[in-house]
Design a protein around this motif. Structure first.
Motif, short mmCIF file in Angstrom:
data_model
loop_
_atom_site.label_atom_id
_atom_site.label_comp_id
_atom_site.label_asym_id
_atom_site.label_seq_id
_atom_site.Cartn_x
_atom_site.Cartn_y
_atom_site.Cartn_z
N CYS A 296 123.84 51.40 66.94
CA CYS A 296 123.87 51.43 65.48
C CYS A 296 123.39 50.12 64.85
O CYS A 296 122.94 50.11 63.70
N SER A 297 123.46 49.01 65.59
CA SER A 297 123.06 47.72 65.03
C SER A 297 121.89 47.10 65.78
O SER A 297 121.21 46.21 65.25
N GLY A 298 121.69 47.53 67.03
CA GLY A 298 120.65 46.93 67.86
C GLY A 298 121.06 45.60 68.47
O GLY A 298 120.26 44.97 69.17
N ARG A 299 122.30 45.19 68.25
CA ARG A 299 122.76 43.91 68.78
C ARG A 299 123.12 44.06 70.26
O ARG A 299 123.75 45.04 70.67
N THR A 300 122.71 43.08 71.07
CA THR A 300 123.06 43.05 72.49
C THR A 300 124.26 42.14 72.69
O THR A 300 124.29 41.01 72.20
N TYR A 301 125.24 42.64 73.41
CA TYR A 301 126.46 41.90 73.69
C TYR A 301 126.52 41.55 75.17
O TYR A 301 126.31 42.40 76.03
N THR A 302 126.82 40.30 75.47
CA THR A 302 127.10 39.86 76.83
C THR A 302 128.45 39.16 76.78
O THR A 302 128.58 38.07 76.23
N LEU A 303 129.46 39.81 77.33
CA LEU A 303 130.84 39.36 77.18
C LEU A 303 131.43 39.02 78.54
O LEU A 303 131.24 39.77 79.50
N GLU A 304 132.15 37.92 78.61
CA GLU A 304 132.82 37.54 79.85
C GLU A 304 134.25 37.11 79.54
O GLU A 304 134.49 36.37 78.58
#
Length: 322
Positions: A296-304
């Motif tokens: 929906c936003s196109g944002r890429t998340y990389t979470l640790e």
């Protein structure tokens, strides 16, 4: 003296699921339509079969479909809520300190072990109820997925309906790279190994629900085990899962002959006793990383999510193999 307002007659209500609500778990759908009714009461209605979907019984984790007709029985919204008790001391601070990310769409926590994601089964307050009680001013906050009570690590909550549906789309399509850190009992032989074994939930005679490998009736489940560090009693692994079945990693690990250390249901109980002497008080399973792009936003998340000190200390006390 003014009279207290009289409650309107209680009647059965039939609600047709719209496209906006499609994909929600039935328990969450009911929470929205039964404002003020305790979650424990809602689960009791489901267990007794008083809630019907298309004239049939349905489980709390059933995901409603556009056009479903949901029968909601008469329920008093004036009954006292069991979860109107204050939060346990320090819980609000623990959750605030566990926030990994907060933006317009998502709230991501490093969930503490021992805390369920939602109330039920004898627990009045889980992560979602606690966050709602904390007065964060969230107009919308829903669990986007789940972790076992004893599993720590990355937990995603949606802050709007659009983000919730988008995350569920990723879950269905395998669009999330999920990495867990697990300590498995015994010395793993060889290098990485993929386990493709269907999983099914079965009810034991004692009433406890267990998951087991079932190639004929089980749902597809895929786990990739990658050894990171070898010890005399155990092996530290990265586990990448393409699916997210209930207890998937725990059951697949046990299926290989190397159960998750500290697992009380599928584990090696003798080894668990030895590891408890090294400080392992719960199952060693941690959702350490998530990577995805929200449609929906196109944002890429990389979470640790960092490993909690208690588990890191267990690793320091184990004897490494040369």
């Amino acid at each position: 003296m003014s009279k207290a307002p009289q409650s309107s007659p209680l009647t059965v209500v039939y609600v047709q699921v719209s496209a906006v609500d499609a994909g929600q778990r039935l328990d969450n759908f009911l929470m929205r339509h039964l404002k003020g009714v305790p979650r424990t009461r809602i689960y009791r209605l489901l267990r007794k079969g008083e809630v019907r979907v298309n004239k049939g019984r349905a489980k709390p984790d059933y995901r409603v479909v556009t056009g479903d007709q949901v029968r909601i029985p008469p329920v008093s919204r004036d009954e006292p809520r069991r979860d109107d008790r204050p939060l346990a001391p320090g819980l609000a601070d623990r959750l605030e300190q566990s926030v990994l990310l907060a933006d317009d769409d998502l709230l991501v926590l490093n969930k503490p072990a021992g805390l369920p994601v939602h109330g039920g089964s004898g627990v009045a307050v889980g992560v979602i109820e606690a966050l709602r009680k904390m007065g964060r001013g969230e107009p919308f906050l829903e669990l986007a997925h789940r972790l076992d009570r004893e599993t720590s690590g990355c937990l995603v909550l949606a802050r709007n309906r659009r983000a919730l549906l988008a995350f569920h789309e990723l879950l269905r399509d395998g669009g999330i790279d999920k990495i867990y850190l697990a300590l498995l009992v015994g010395q793993w032989q060889g290098e990485e190994r993929r386990v493709n074994a269907g999983l099914a939930r079965h009810m034991r005679r004692d009433g406890i629900r267990r998951v087991q490998v079932d190639e004929e009736e089980g749902r597809d489940a895929d786990s990739l085990f990658i050894p990171l560090q070898r010890f005399d009693q155990a092996t530290l692994m990265d586990v990448r899962i393409g699916t997210g079945r209930t207890h998937q990693i725990r059951v697949h690990a046990a299926h290989t002959g190397h159960p998750v250390a500290g697992d009380r249901h599928y584990g090696d109980f003798e080894c668990n006793r030895r590891l408890k002497q090294l400080g392992l008080k719960r199952q060693f399973l941690h959702a350490r990383a998530l990577t995805f792009t929200l449609p929906c936003s196109g944002r890429t998340y990389t979470l640790e999510a960092p490993l909690e000190p208690a588990l890191a200390q267990v690793l320091e006390r184990l004897a490494p193999l040369d």
